[in-house]
Scaffold this motif. Structure first.
Motif, PDB file in Angstrom:
ATOM      1  N   GLY A 158     -62.084  58.906 -21.885  1.00 57.17           N
ATOM      2  CA  GLY A 158     -63.476  59.325 -21.925  1.00 57.17           C
ATOM      3  C   GLY A 158     -64.236  58.730 -23.087  1.00 57.17           C
ATOM      4  O   GLY A 158     -65.431  58.994 -23.249  1.00 57.17           O
ATOM      5  N   PHE A 159     -63.570  57.893 -23.886  1.00 61.30           N
ATOM      6  CA  PHE A 159     -64.165  57.318 -25.091  1.00 61.30           C
ATOM      7  C   PHE A 159     -63.893  55.826 -25.084  1.00 61.30           C
ATOM      8  O   PHE A 159     -62.791  55.387 -24.731  1.00 61.30           O
ATOM      9  N   ASN A 160     -64.894  55.037 -25.451  1.00 56.13           N
ATOM     10  CA  ASN A 160     -64.716  53.590 -25.512  1.00 56.13           C
ATOM     11  C   ASN A 160     -65.438  53.036 -26.722  1.00 56.13           C
ATOM     12  O   ASN A 160     -66.558  53.431 -27.030  1.00 56.13           O
ATOM     13  N   ILE A 161     -64.750  52.147 -27.448  1.00 52.57           N
ATOM     14  CA  ILE A 161     -65.332  51.488 -28.614  1.00 52.57           C
ATOM     15  C   ILE A 161     -65.217  49.977 -28.418  1.00 52.57           C
ATOM     16  O   ILE A 161     -64.156  49.470 -28.071  1.00 52.57           O
ATOM     17  N   ARG A 162     -66.320  49.279 -28.633  1.00 53.50           N
ATOM     18  CA  ARG A 162     -66.313  47.818 -28.604  1.00 53.50           C
ATOM     19  C   ARG A 162     -66.798  47.294 -29.950  1.00 53.50           C
ATOM     20  O   ARG A 162     -67.636  47.901 -30.601  1.00 53.50           O
ATOM     21  N   GLY A 163     -66.240  46.157 -30.338  1.00 50.26           N
ATOM     22  CA  GLY A 163     -66.764  45.499 -31.514  1.00 50.26           C
ATOM     23  C   GLY A 163     -68.174  45.008 -31.246  1.00 50.26           C
ATOM     24  O   GLY A 163     -68.515  44.600 -30.135  1.00 50.26           O
ATOM     25  N   SER A 164     -69.012  45.069 -32.246  1.00 53.39           N
ATOM     26  CA  SER A 164     -70.390  44.653 -32.079  1.00 53.39           C
ATOM     27  C   SER A 164     -70.487  43.150 -31.860  1.00 53.39           C
ATOM     28  O   SER A 164     -69.660  42.379 -32.355  1.00 53.39           O
ATOM     29  N   GLY A 165     -71.523  42.729 -31.152  1.00 58.03           N
ATOM     30  CA  GLY A 165     -71.729  41.307 -30.939  1.00 58.03           C
ATOM     31  C   GLY A 165     -72.207  40.575 -32.166  1.00 58.03           C
ATOM     32  O   GLY A 165     -72.052  39.365 -32.273  1.00 58.03           O
TER      33      GLY A 165
END
Length: 778
Positions: free
Chosen positions: A64-71
């Motif tokens: 239910g949680f997702n983290i992506r590195g910023s562009g």
């Protein structure tokens, strides 16, 4: 809810996992199984056992949680939960998921993706947390608690790691409990790792990094009922990168005979990449005047200082929490991911925040009433700048605004802003036991946000400090524009929970969350500079928390439904090749379910699993698109209700097992966990618009449209982590551990940027790594 580590009331239950005391519904210590909200919790030991070493890896094992590195900065993160997301990192945009370190709100994601050093626990609270934690927690909150000094105890740990890519890591923690009233705790972390991405044209390696992180905490008890905790933390990381990977390239037709040359060069590089996510191509900085000679790099530093005063009184506990955080960051990114002189972006941030919270918690009426109340103040100042050059563009003699001495100089567009923000809050929340089995919860918070911004948008020769003309052009040099806005909100929560038995609790709650409005930082016209109004969330959640087999097993499940009014979206558009960020406005609706289970099948042997389904949709989306031919393009309104949710994963699950046993001469601690997530949209535009020439369409040829469609989603991602440790010595104070991360070697797109119809560039999660760690505890 997905709870890899469970706090239980009984000794038997504690064997099922690490006993974690969590934040309750009134900011008081609580048992996770007795707290009527969805929480994921990891102890410090569990983080290590599951191979969770950095902040971004928390979400991998939190369904239910997702983290992506910023562009725009690899140390910054974009966080998504329950259908809500902040899809860009700019200092004027707020997150939907708030992050707290030692009870201090972290406003900006720059420098957030740090190593988890000497951590007591991490808690992920799902759903709006606006009453207790304030603005910008409309989707949830991540609470990171570092270890406090321990009185009357001398202890510590020293560890050294060697791993793939010549990783060398050293970590030391020491606790000096000088007396029952004075204690000092310090932690020091150092890591250096070689790069794993290879430039196919030069053979150079990228994505190497060097990090040093230190923390000192002083605990002082001048009298029995007062504790003072002072702390300072310093973080410094240098990265050879980030390096992006080109997936599509379409030079504008205005390039004439050079267009097929540029497109062909990018295509030949993509062919050389094949299916290897760790091959890349980089434009040399010497190709663009004004680019930093270091090429792709990122240097980020943070300094954090805190002072806490904790007073126990006859009417409750008073906490005064004060903090400061400073961020300095510089980077250069080749966004298009090819050796074509495409899109260079340089970023600089210098930001400072100050915060203070006075909080009262306690109980009354024979402990049937639990309460929390407080006031907060937050101030932020600083500077955020982004500069870009597209296709090596130069300042033209045909532009009457360009002085003759700058004609032919490389043209860098500048978007910068100086911030001056103040925020205030007042809150109160109560939980009352109507009967031994039935409790109700209610809370309110009033928030005020005063935001001021001075922007400077224009063009500079060779990335210098002289502005030759402004954007919009009617703004006089030096291109300064000022804006301000105030936002207010009343957030609330109301809930009820009932113990069907001693081991089964059901609950329901309704809450309203608030994400602050935003001022525009990267716009080219006055019409696009209108402040974005706050994002308001209304959510209902129902859940069941159960334990069985005398606490050796647990099963929790929660379902939720939310509606978001005024969801903020920030696409990058490039009319006539001039990229800018535009804040759009949408309404969304999301249904979802989250579940977890754990069972200790034998002494020391535990199986656990969790999963989540998330189904978001737009009910209204007033967006922006580009109309017209290159050279005369303008931004116009577009209905984007049929667009897709970038950064939201609809399906996730994890499976794992842990085994901990004393075998006499040695102790064994083994852990394996597999986390899977389904496909994730990376491009929000519906595929039917790729070849469309209507407003909002990309106008691609059928072959080009097929290329973009093939990379519009990241593939499903499966991450397997494992760790086996053997402890020995008279007090089991020596440990040797073998560990592996992403043992499946699966790499998928993590942050993909589509710039109009010009290019698609992406970054990937890190490849397989493994190593050995030796530790000594005393």
């Amino acid at each position: 809810m997905a709870t890899p580590a469970f706090a239980q009331a009984s000794d038997d239950a504690a064997r099922a996992g690490d006993e974690i005391v969590v934040i309750g519904v009134t900011k008081q210590d609580a048992n996770i199984q007795e707290t009527p909200i969805a929480i994921t919790a990891f102890s410090g030991d569990k983080l290590e056992a599951q191979g969770i070493k950095k902040v971004d890896e928390i979400a991998t094992f939190t369904p239910g949680f997702n983290i992506r590195g910023s562009g725009n900065n690899p140390t910054a993160l974009t966080l998504a939960m329950r259908g809500q997301v902040q899809n860009d990192n700019i200092a004027t945009l707020e997150p939907s998921v708030g992050t707290y370190i030692d009870e201090m709100y972290i406003a900006r994601a720059y420098g957030l993706n740090t190593e988890l050093v000497d951590i007591e626990n991490v808690q992920v609270l799902k759903g709006p947390q606006g009453t207790l934690f304030g603005r910008n927690t409309s989707a949830g909150a991540v609470l990171i608690k570092t270890a406090d000094p321990r009185y009357n105890e001398y202890s510590g740990r020293i560890s050294a790691t060697y791993g793939r890519f010549d990783e060398r890591t050293g970590q030391a923690v020491i606790n000096l409990g000088l007396s029952d009233s004075v204690a000092v705790r310090g932690a020091l972390y150092y890591q250096k790792r070689d790069g794993y991405k290879t430039d196919i044209n030069t053979g150079a390696k990228y994505e190497g990094r060097e990090t040093i992180n230190g923390r000192v905490k002083l605990g002082f008890r001048p009298v029995d009922n007062l504790e003072v905790i002072l702390s300072g933390e310093w973080y410094d990381t240098k990265i050879d990168g980030p390096i992006r990977h080109n997936l599509f390239f379409n030079a504008p037709a205005a390039f004439g005979p050079f267009k097929p040359i540029l497109d062909g060069l990018a295509a030949s590089e993509r062919a050389a990449f094949g299916d290897n996510a760790n091959l890349a191509a980089l434009t040399p900085p010497s190709a663009v005047a004004g680019a930093d000679p270091r090429g792709a790099f990122n240097n980020t530093k943070t300094q954090t200082y805190m002072a806490k005063f904790i007073l126990d009184t006859s009417f409750g506990q008073v906490r005064w929490i004060n903090g400061y955080r400073g961020i300095q960051s510089d980077n250069l990114i080749d966004l298009d991911g090819s050796s074509v002189v495409g899109h260079f972006t340089a970023g600089t941030q210098d930001l400072k925040q100050y915060s203070s919270e006075l909080q009262l918690t306690g109980t009354a009426f024979e402990d049937r009433l639990n309460y929390a109340a407080g006031i907060t103040y937050f101030r932020e100042t600083g500077f955020d700048q982004s500069r870009s050059n597209l296709f090596g563009a130069t300042l033209a003699a045909t532009n009457p605004l360009v002085p003759p001495e700058f004609v032919g100089a490389t043209d860098w567009s500048n978007f910068s802003g100086t911030l001056d923000n103040d925020s205030y809050g007042m809150y109160a929340q109560l939980n009352y036991e109507l009967t031994d089995a039935l409790s109700i919860t209610g809370g309110l918070r009033y928030s005020i946000d005063d935001r001021r911004l001075t922007t400077q948008s224009g063009n500079t020769p060779n990335n210098g400090d002289v502005f030759v003309f402004c954007s919009p052009v009617e703004t006089p040099v030096p291109c300064l524009r000022r804006s301000q806005a105030s936002f207010t909100n009343l957030s609330y929560t109301a809930g009820i929970d009932y113990d069907l038995t001693d081991d089964v609790m059901v609950y329901a709650k309704h809450s309203k969350g608030y994400r602050s409005g935003a001022l525009q930082l990267r716009t080219l016209t006055l019409a696009d500079s209108i402040p974005s109004q706050p994002e308001i969330v209304y959510e209902q959640e129902v859940g069941i928390k159960t334990s069985f087999l005398n606490g050796r097993g647990t099963f929790n499940i929660a379902g939720y439904h939310n509606k978001v009014k005024g969801a903020q979206r920030t696409p990058v558009l490039a009319p006539n090749g001039l990229s800018q960020t535009v804040i759009e406005n949408a309404d969304t609706e999301t249904w979802g379910v989250e579940a977890d289970a754990s069972i200790e099948v034998a002494d020391g042997f535990t199986l656990f699993a969790s999963g989540a389904l998330t189904d978001p949709k737009y009910t209204r989306y007033e967006g922006a698109g580009i109309s017209g031919d290159f050279g005369s393009q303008v931004i116009v309104p577009v209905d984007k209700t049929d667009y897709r949710f970038i950064g939201i994963v609809k399906k996730q699950y994890s499976l794992g097992a842990s085994y901990k046993k004393d075998l006499g001469s040695v102790g064994v601690d083994a852990n394996v966990i597999y986390a899977w997530q389904g496909k994730m949209p990376q491009i929000d535009i519906p595929p039917e618009l790729f070849a469309s020439t209507d407003i909002g369409g990309l106008g691609l040829t059928p072959d080009q449209a097929a290329q973009v469609a093939a990379v519009a989603n990241s593939g499903s991602l499966g991450i397997l982590n494992a760790r086996v440790a053997v402890a020995f010595g008279p007090e089991r104070n020596f440990e040797l551990a073998l560990w592996g991360k992403n043992l499946t070697g699966d790499q998928e797109q993590q942050y993909t940027l589509l710039l109009s119809n010009i290019y698609v560039g992406t970054s990937y999660n890190e490849p397989r790594s493994y190593g050995v760690t030796a530790s000594f505890k005393f």
